[in-house]
Scaffold this motif. Structure first.
Motif, mmCIF file in Angstrom:
data_model
loop_
_atom_site.group_PDB
_atom_site.id
_atom_site.type_symbol
_atom_site.label_atom_id
_atom_site.label_comp_id
_atom_site.label_asym_id
_atom_site.label_seq_id
_atom_site.Cartn_x
_atom_site.Cartn_y
_atom_site.Cartn_z
ATOM 1 N N TYR A 43 -3.599 7.025 -3.555
ATOM 2 C CA TYR A 43 -3.752 7.738 -2.215
ATOM 3 C C TYR A 43 -2.791 9.046 -2.113
ATOM 4 C CZ TYR A 43 -4.608 3.424 0.423
ATOM 5 O OH TYR A 43 -5.499 2.429 1.457
ATOM 6 N N TYR A 44 -2.661 9.719 -1.581
ATOM 7 C CA TYR A 44 -1.906 11.039 -1.391
ATOM 8 C C TYR A 44 -1.047 10.685 -0.613
ATOM 9 C CZ TYR A 44 -4.624 11.393 -6.008
ATOM 10 O OH TYR A 44 -5.189 11.535 -6.943
ATOM 11 N N GLY A 45 0.527 10.871 -0.709
ATOM 12 C CA GLY A 45 0.810 10.722 0.926
ATOM 13 C C GLY A 45 1.411 12.163 0.188
ATOM 14 N N LYS A 46 3.062 12.326 1.905
ATOM 15 C CA LYS A 46 3.303 12.935 2.236
ATOM 16 C C LYS A 46 2.532 14.525 1.441
ATOM 17 C CE LYS A 46 7.916 9.891 2.451
ATOM 18 N NZ LYS A 46 8.656 10.108 1.888
ATOM 19 N N THR A 48 0.496 -0.889 -0.317
ATOM 20 C CA THR A 48 0.026 -0.550 -0.018
ATOM 21 C C THR A 48 1.108 1.280 0.237
ATOM 22 O OG1 THR A 48 -2.042 -1.031 0.926
ATOM 23 C CG2 THR A 48 -1.773 1.377 1.469
ATOM 24 N N GLY A 49 2.064 1.164 0.931
ATOM 25 C CA GLY A 49 2.799 2.435 0.687
ATOM 26 C C GLY A 49 3.180 2.682 -0.246
ATOM 27 N N ALA A 96 0.319 4.147 -3.494
ATOM 28 C CA ALA A 96 0.505 5.587 -2.934
ATOM 29 C C ALA A 96 1.385 6.018 -3.389
ATOM 30 C CB ALA A 96 0.704 5.561 -1.395
ATOM 31 N N LEU A 97 3.132 6.074 -3.346
ATOM 32 C CA LEU A 97 3.953 6.609 -4.499
ATOM 33 C C LEU A 97 3.552 6.633 -5.591
ATOM 34 C CD1 LEU A 97 6.503 6.407 -1.413
ATOM 35 C CD2 LEU A 97 5.181 8.108 -2.284
ATOM 36 N N CYS A 149 9.383 2.526 3.852
ATOM 37 C CA CYS A 149 8.183 3.103 3.504
ATOM 38 C C CYS A 149 8.837 4.136 3.034
ATOM 39 C CB CYS A 149 6.868 3.138 4.084
ATOM 40 S SG CYS A 149 6.656 1.627 4.548
ATOM 41 N N GLU A 150 9.713 5.471 3.764
ATOM 42 C CA GLU A 150 9.889 6.508 3.603
ATOM 43 C C GLU A 150 10.750 6.878 2.143
ATOM 44 O OE1 GLU A 150 9.973 9.029 5.408
ATOM 45 O OE2 GLU A 150 10.914 10.324 4.566
ATOM 46 N N ALA A 153 4.068 5.884 6.955
ATOM 47 C CA ALA A 153 5.198 6.318 6.757
ATOM 48 C C ALA A 153 5.171 7.853 5.527
ATOM 49 C CB ALA A 153 6.002 4.930 6.233
ATOM 50 N N LEU A 154 4.011 7.863 5.889
ATOM 51 C CA LEU A 154 4.056 8.667 4.169
ATOM 52 C C LEU A 154 3.117 10.003 4.776
ATOM 53 C CD1 LEU A 154 2.891 6.217 1.478
ATOM 54 C CD2 LEU A 154 4.969 7.025 2.244
ATOM 55 N N CYS A 214 -0.950 3.470 6.194
ATOM 56 C CA CYS A 214 0.393 4.044 6.108
ATOM 57 C C CYS A 214 0.930 5.615 6.381
ATOM 58 C CB CYS A 214 0.634 4.161 3.833
ATOM 59 S SG CYS A 214 -1.628 4.713 3.719
#
Lengths: 619, 162
Positions: B133-136, A36-37, A40-41, A74-75, B122-123, B120
């Motif tokens: 999903y829109y992270g950071k 998922t992480g 999302a990126l 994930c970072e 970490a984001l 999530c």
């Protein structure tokens, strides 16, 4: 796909050899995290770009693409690893793909800028075990995530999967399996830390049939996502543990309860169960042992409290997922009043390891009272956020600094919050504490499911306490008075303090309410709910005092207690904040100092984020 | 209400009270919310009291008894997102859409909800529109994301609560 049934342990071994024979270990493979992480990126776009690029170059049959589970960093997503060399590329964008194919797959060279760069020495790390984030971990449970496609059972079998089941079914009696888990001293990873072997034994010996086994993947603790990573990234490791547990307990029906917010975990688990069934690893007469077992997947519907064992079982029964008083444990009278053994995802995933390598090996890792490893979700104000698997006994400092790479932007570390809403905030002076179930409890916090939220000097501890209490006000089922009313009153007091209406005696009142809730609430939610309040009062009383007596928020978080203004000396008159302000609260002209109109200012902080010259000041 | 549709969903499950949650999930997937007449019909078909069906539909957060917008905007307020500015993302989305959390815009284009953790962490801070999903995400980019889903200033304004 047509899968041949595995009828004996030697069938499994034969299948493994067949799978390995079909795979050339030298064939280049691109492993891309599809957790998922990373999704999302933008991992999906990276995957399709790789496919197109390989096709364009006619390499689609020469190079394998594997969409894998989450390896935890994930970072730095999207993570791409090129095998057989194991070259670890971080923060890969679709635009990087042609270069990776050209340089690494064709010319066998590295793309330097995508490798990990040490922020202090500028040295590059090529492989996983050279990257500090991974180097200090012990990745027994999530280490395989980057190696397997969770949608393909053959990947798990190729790595030795289901070997523990093949050992337990013919060679060990159910009692021997339980004995091994008891000797391993495996404690429940969902929060309570209750010994899993003892729970299994109670369920096995409890009168009544049928018995049920349940995987708790209702991971509701905000800030924790290790269950998601395991369930969506390597579901067979959990399913194998569950089948072994069912055999030991004498259960023929299992459930996997997955949180509604984890759609990918639901999807991958469903596929995994279907593939296990096709191989005969679930169903009748598993591996010719005469043992029958099958599993159903159940999707939660969004309720934090449903992660509590009796509440989860109510939810499985199709009822409101609220807890029941546990005069009788669920291991004796649980789902439909039958003996039911519920364990967390991570607890189940440990079982194949214990059966394969033995309790003696397992107990060699960890501390006196806490054996094995634990996965933590290292998040918040820390450089390397992600999932971190470490042996019990490692210090908070090692986790936050050696693995996490310290605090971003040269800020000062203030506290770390463990255990979710039931846990507490541990201040800097305890940073050398060895992490295990008992040590965290001694500090007034708890292990919980493994959330570890790092806080820096810009985090207001009163606001954190208010955050957790407000969270719990929403999530309390409301059945018992101390929890329902206690939380409401605590929320009122904390909101008053944060909004500048705090008064003398508020802290004492919070402490008194906390004691009553701890002693009289019906379930764990209410009994542990005061922890975030009590630990912040205990360790950060000065911040409460500043809010109440001086009406100040030292961390500049509580809106009612702060003002934004523009430093005339630093302001260059660039108009950036003026244009960005959604309220039109900033006046000024080009190259003239800007001014914030306090009447109009909603304290949204956008000007603070926009200003490149540090001219917007919070007081 | 299309009775055939509901019948088909019920038939895919057992007509058993324990299947109530999965049945409601499927009905909601069909309609995007739970219209009252479908709840009455399900109660009748499963022979369970209507209060039980309402109990479930109101207890669990994923069910909605009010129509929702075409796009579901969820802002994560988990701990990690909280300390990284999640509340400011939510405030920004509220201001842009002109609605409060839990409400739907007048043109039924957007529903805004908060969620306690999307896993999530970490984001953080994270916003999810439908299943993207829109992270950071900085507050300054919220509007740009909403534009992708057809946000115009006409979309804003209060509709119904969910």
């Amino acid at each position: 796909m047509n899968r041949r049934k595995i009828k004996s342990p030697s069938d499994l071994e034969k299948l493994r050899q067949e799978i390995l024979a079909k795979r050339d270990p030298k064939k280049p493979r691109i492993a891309i995290c599809a957790g998922t992480g990373c999704l999302a990126l933008g991992a999906r776009k990276v995957i399709t770009t790789f496919k197109e690029e390989l096709k364009k170059r006619g390499l689609e049959n020469e190079v394998e693409i594997r969409e894998t589970g989450c390896p935890g960093f994930c970072e730095k997503g999207t993570i791409v690893v090129i095998y057989p060399e194991g070259i670890y590329y971080l923060q890969v964008q679709p635009g990087d793909v042609p270069e990776i194919v050209e340089k690494t797959l064709v010319e066998k060279k590295h793309v330097e800028r995508l490798l990990y760069t040490d922020p202090t020495t500028n040295e590059k790390a090529i492989h996983e075990d050279e990257i500090p984030f991974y180097k200090h971990q012990m990745r027994l449970l999530i280490g395989n995530n980057i190696k397997v496609d969770p949608k393909n059972i053959d990947d798990y079998i190729a790595l030795g999967g289901y070997r523990a089941l093949a050992k337990a079914l013919p060679e060990m009696t159910p009692e021997e399996v339980i004995e091994e888990v008891k000797r391993a001293n495996l404690r429940g990873r969902g929060g309570g830390g209750f010994p899993a072997g003892r729970k299994w034994e109670t369920t096995r010996n409890a009168p009544g049939e049928p018995k049920y086994v349940i995987v708790n993947c209702d991971e509701g603790d905000p800030g924790a996502f290790m269950n998601r990573a395991l369930m969506e990234g390597n579901p067979h490791s959990v399913i194998e543990g569950l089948i072994i547990g069912a055999y030991a307990i004498g259960s023929h029906e299992g459930f996997i309860y997955v949180r509604d917010e984890y759609p990918l975990a639901v999807e991958n688990t469903g596929i995994a169960l279907e593939q296990a069934r096709e191989y005969g690893l679930l169903g009748r007469d598993i591996m010719g042992s005469g043992f029958d077992f099958d599993v159903k997947i159940f999707r939660g519907a969004g309720a934090f409290i449903s992660g509590e064992s009796s509440a989860l079982m109510s939810s499985l029964e199709g009822k409101v997922g609220a807890p029941k008083p546990k005069y009788v444990h669920t291991s004796i009278k649980g789902l439909w009043n039958k003996p039911s053994n519920l364990n967390n995802v991570e607890t189940w995933a440990n079982i194949p390891l214990i059966i394969n390598k033995g309790a003696r090996w397992f107990t060699s890792i960890g501390t006196e009272g806490s054996k094995g490893t634990k996965i933590f979700a290292l998040v918040g104000k820390v450089n390397n956020t992600g999932l971190v698997e470490v042996p019990f006994g490692i210090t908070l400092r090692e986790i936050i600094y050696n693995i996490g790479g310290g605090i971003p932007n040269n800020k000062k570390f203030k506290a770390v919050q463990t255990g979710g809403p039931s846990g507490g905030c541990i201040p800097e002076r305890f940073i050398d504490t060895a992490v295990d179930f008992d040590e965290l409890t001694k500090l007034g916090s708890m292990m919980g499911s493994g959330g570890m939220i790092v806080m820096d000097e810009d985090t207001c501890m009163v606001d954190v306490a208010r955050y957790f209490i407000d969270f719990l006000v929403d999530e309390s089922c409301g059945r018992c008075v101390p929890c329902r009313e206690g939380l409401e009153r605590m929320s009122e007091i904390l909101n008053d303090i944060c909004e500048g209406r705090g008064k003398e005696g508020d802290i004492e009142l919070l402490e008194e309410l906390s004691e009553v809730m701890k002693d009289t609430s019906m379930c764990g939610l209410g009994r542990t709910a005061p922890n975030p309040v009590l630990t912040t009062i205990h360790y950060f009383r000065d911040e409460y005092d500043a809010h109440i007596k001086e009406k100040k928020c030292p961390a500049h978080v509580c809106k009612a207690l702060i003002e934004y203004y523009i430093d005339a000396e630093k302001c260059t008159g660039c108009l950036a904040c003026l244009k960005a302000c959604p309220e039109g609260a900033i006046a000024g002209e080009k190259e003239r100092v800007h001014v914030i109109n306090r009447e109009k200012c909603s304290k949204c902080g956008i000007c603070y984020d926009t200003c490149k010259f540090g001219a917007v000041i919070i007081s | 209400m299309d009775e055939d549709k509901i019948d088909k969903i019920i038939e895919e499950h057992r007509t058993d009270k324990s299947e109530l949650i999965p049945i409601l999930q499927d009905v909601q997937a069909e309609y995007n919310w739970l219209p009252q007449d479908t709840l009455r019909y399900i109660a009748k078909r499963l022979q369970v009291p209507l209060t039980d069906v309402f109990g479930i539909a109101t207890f669990y957060k994923s069910f909605s008894l009010k129509p929702r917008g075409k796009h579901l905007v969820r802002v994560c307020l988990g701990t990690a997102c909280h300390v990284r500015g999640g509340p400011r993302i939510l405030e920004t989305a509220e201001r842009i859409l002109g609605i409060k959390t839990g409400e739907t815009t007048e043109d039924y284009k957007f529903t805004l909800e908060s969620v306690n953790c999307l896993g999530c962490c970490a984001l953080g801070p994270v916003m999810v529109v439908d299943n993207e999903y829109y992270g950071k995400l900085p507050p300054t980019k919220v509007e740009k994301v909403l534009h992708k889903y057809g946000y115009t200033s006409l979309s804003s304004g209060k509709g119904g609560e969910t």
